[in-house]
Design an enzyme around this catalytic site. Sequence first.
Site, PDB file in Angstrom:
ATOM      1  CE  LYS A   1       0.330   3.491   4.254  1.00  0.00           C
ATOM      2  NZ  LYS A   1       1.760   3.687   4.533  1.00  0.00           N
TER       3      LYS A   1
ATOM      4  CE  LYS B   1       5.419  -1.301   2.315  1.00  0.00           C
ATOM      5  NZ  LYS B   1       4.389  -0.731   2.076  1.00  0.00           N
TER       6      LYS B   1
ATOM      7  CE  LYS C   1       7.818   6.304  -1.265  1.00  0.00           C
ATOM      8  NZ  LYS C   1       6.438   5.954  -1.005  1.00  0.00           N
TER       9      LYS C   1
HETATM   10  P1  ATP Z   1       4.311   4.641   2.500  1.00  0.00           P
HETATM   11  O1  ATP Z   1       5.620   4.217   3.576  1.00  0.00           O
HETATM   12  O2  ATP Z   1       4.298   5.960   2.442  1.00  0.00           O
HETATM   13  O3  ATP Z   1       3.131   3.626   2.606  1.00  0.00           O
HETATM   14  P2  ATP Z   1       5.346   2.779   0.606  1.00  0.00           P
HETATM   15  O4  ATP Z   1       6.954   2.997   0.313  1.00  0.00           O
HETATM   16  O5  ATP Z   1       5.032   1.755   1.431  1.00  0.00           O
HETATM   17  O6  ATP Z   1       4.937   4.134   1.345  1.00  0.00           O
HETATM   18  P3  ATP Z   1       4.657   3.395  -2.097  1.00  0.00           P
HETATM   19  O7  ATP Z   1       5.449   4.640  -2.238  1.00  0.00           O
HETATM   20  O8  ATP Z   1       3.195   3.691  -2.537  1.00  0.00           O
HETATM   21  O9  ATP Z   1       4.360   2.618  -0.725  1.00  0.00           O
HETATM   22  O10 ATP Z   1       5.027   2.115  -2.748  1.00  0.00           O
HETATM   23  C1  ATP Z   1       5.518   2.422  -4.112  1.00  0.00           C
HETATM   24  C2  ATP Z   1       5.586   0.778  -4.730  1.00  0.00           C
HETATM   25  O11 ATP Z   1       6.685   0.187  -3.945  1.00  0.00           O
HETATM   26  C3  ATP Z   1       4.614  -0.182  -4.644  1.00  0.00           C
HETATM   27  O12 ATP Z   1       4.305  -1.088  -5.803  1.00  0.00           O
HETATM   28  C4  ATP Z   1       5.046  -1.087  -3.363  1.00  0.00           C
HETATM   29  O13 ATP Z   1       4.380  -2.356  -3.592  1.00  0.00           O
HETATM   30  C5  ATP Z   1       6.505  -1.096  -3.509  1.00  0.00           C
HETATM   31  N1  ATP Z   1       6.933  -1.534  -2.088  1.00  0.00           N
HETATM   32  C6  ATP Z   1       6.796  -0.597  -1.140  1.00  0.00           C
HETATM   33  N2  ATP Z   1       7.634  -0.980  -0.080  1.00  0.00           N
HETATM   34  C7  ATP Z   1       8.192  -2.100  -0.469  1.00  0.00           C
HETATM   35  C8  ATP Z   1       9.080  -2.990   0.145  1.00  0.00           C
HETATM   36  N3  ATP Z   1       9.437  -3.093   1.432  1.00  0.00           N
HETATM   37  N4  ATP Z   1       9.215  -4.193  -0.576  1.00  0.00           N
HETATM   38  C9  ATP Z   1       8.961  -4.681  -1.945  1.00  0.00           C
HETATM   39  N5  ATP Z   1       8.260  -3.463  -2.695  1.00  0.00           N
HETATM   40  C10 ATP Z   1       7.668  -2.435  -1.811  1.00  0.00           C
END
Ligand code: ATP
Length: 330
Positions: free
Chosen positions: A114, A196, A199
């Site tokens: 990040k 990955k 969002k």
């Molecule tokens: P950001 O993009 O803001 O970093 P994020 O979606 O990666 O957000 P979180 O919102 O905190 O992160 O994720 C919430 C949960 O979703 C966590 O348990 C994370 O491990 C899971 N998660 C996030 N992205 C994925 C993915 N691509 N595949 C599987 N699990 C995911």
Amino acid sequence: MKIVLSGIKPTGIPTLGNYLGALKNFVKLQNEMKDYDFFIFVADLHALTVPQDPKELKDNIRKLCALYLAVGLNPNNLTLFIQSEVKEHVELGYLMQSIAYMGELERMTQYKDKKQKQVEGVSSALFTYPALMAADILLYDATYVPVGRDQMQHLELTRTLAERFNHRYGDTFTIPQGIEPKQGTKITDLQNPTKKMDKSSENDKGCIYLLEDTNRIRKKIKSAVTDLDGCIRYDKENKPGISNLLTIYAALTNMEIKDIEEKYHDKGYGIFKDDLANIVVNEIEGIQNNYQQWINSPKLDEILDQGRIKATKVAQKKLEIVRKKMGYGR
Ligand code: ATP
Ligand code: LTN
């Protein structure tokens, strides 16, 4: 009281990655682990580690609350709350910073990733984020923490900090354990399948959002990047695109990947993608219908008020013990 706890940041609309890596697993565990209490929260303070538009943030917080219920979490055995409404998180977060080492935080992959993306500068909160996450978990003595693969490193650090604290000040915190879903622990971007699905990613075409128009979802799946050999086979190294689609298929149908490969062994990518689009849309439509019932419902506020009260009670009790052990205050 044994606790399962997890949180999601309101940094955008949750994606299919969040659903399969986290949300769907929360529901599954809630159905299976009847003798556990479920604490699920919106990690809004964590969202502030990178710049947020205040109006959008407010909106995303409510949407995430409604989505937690729309995916099927049962409000009768759920403490649903917003992290910032339980002030104890910040205090314990600071205390965790006081026992976490710089070197430990510097090693965190999420921080390193990040950090690269911050144009205006890297906030110090992004750096200390894992200490706040440890506090989120330890305040409630959570036994299990369901998360996707990307969060496992933070969970390991939480265990280290809990052990260090217990060693220095005497037994205080339960050592938590992460639980990953069987399938879908890392869903990748449809356009860039080695990355990955995030969002907060700028690449909208590669992400499926739980609240987006279902025709767009179909289009995104049909234009997902694959390869030229035309064979539906799981091979993460050489066929990351198809492997990701197979993972999504398996996670949504509970089928084994080898059985899906067998089912499509004489079929092309087109048919496979059409079927997958139907499966994804079918699941998401159900969530969207439930979401409409929750988003403007006063019941949602009632649930959040009760959640805040219950979480505060547990957190205050724990923090009182911690204050005594550490010796600060009057
Ligand atoms: P950001 O993009 O803001 O970093 P994020 O979606 O990666 O957000 P979180 O919102 O905190 O992160 O994720 C919430 C949960 O979703 C966590 O348990 C994370 O491990 C899971 N998660 C996030 N992205 C994925 C993915 N691509 N595949 C599987 N699990 C995911
Ligand atoms: N760091 C997590 C979100 C999060 C979390 C938590 C998850 C914050 N606090 C406590 C589990 C338990 C993330 O970025 N996905």
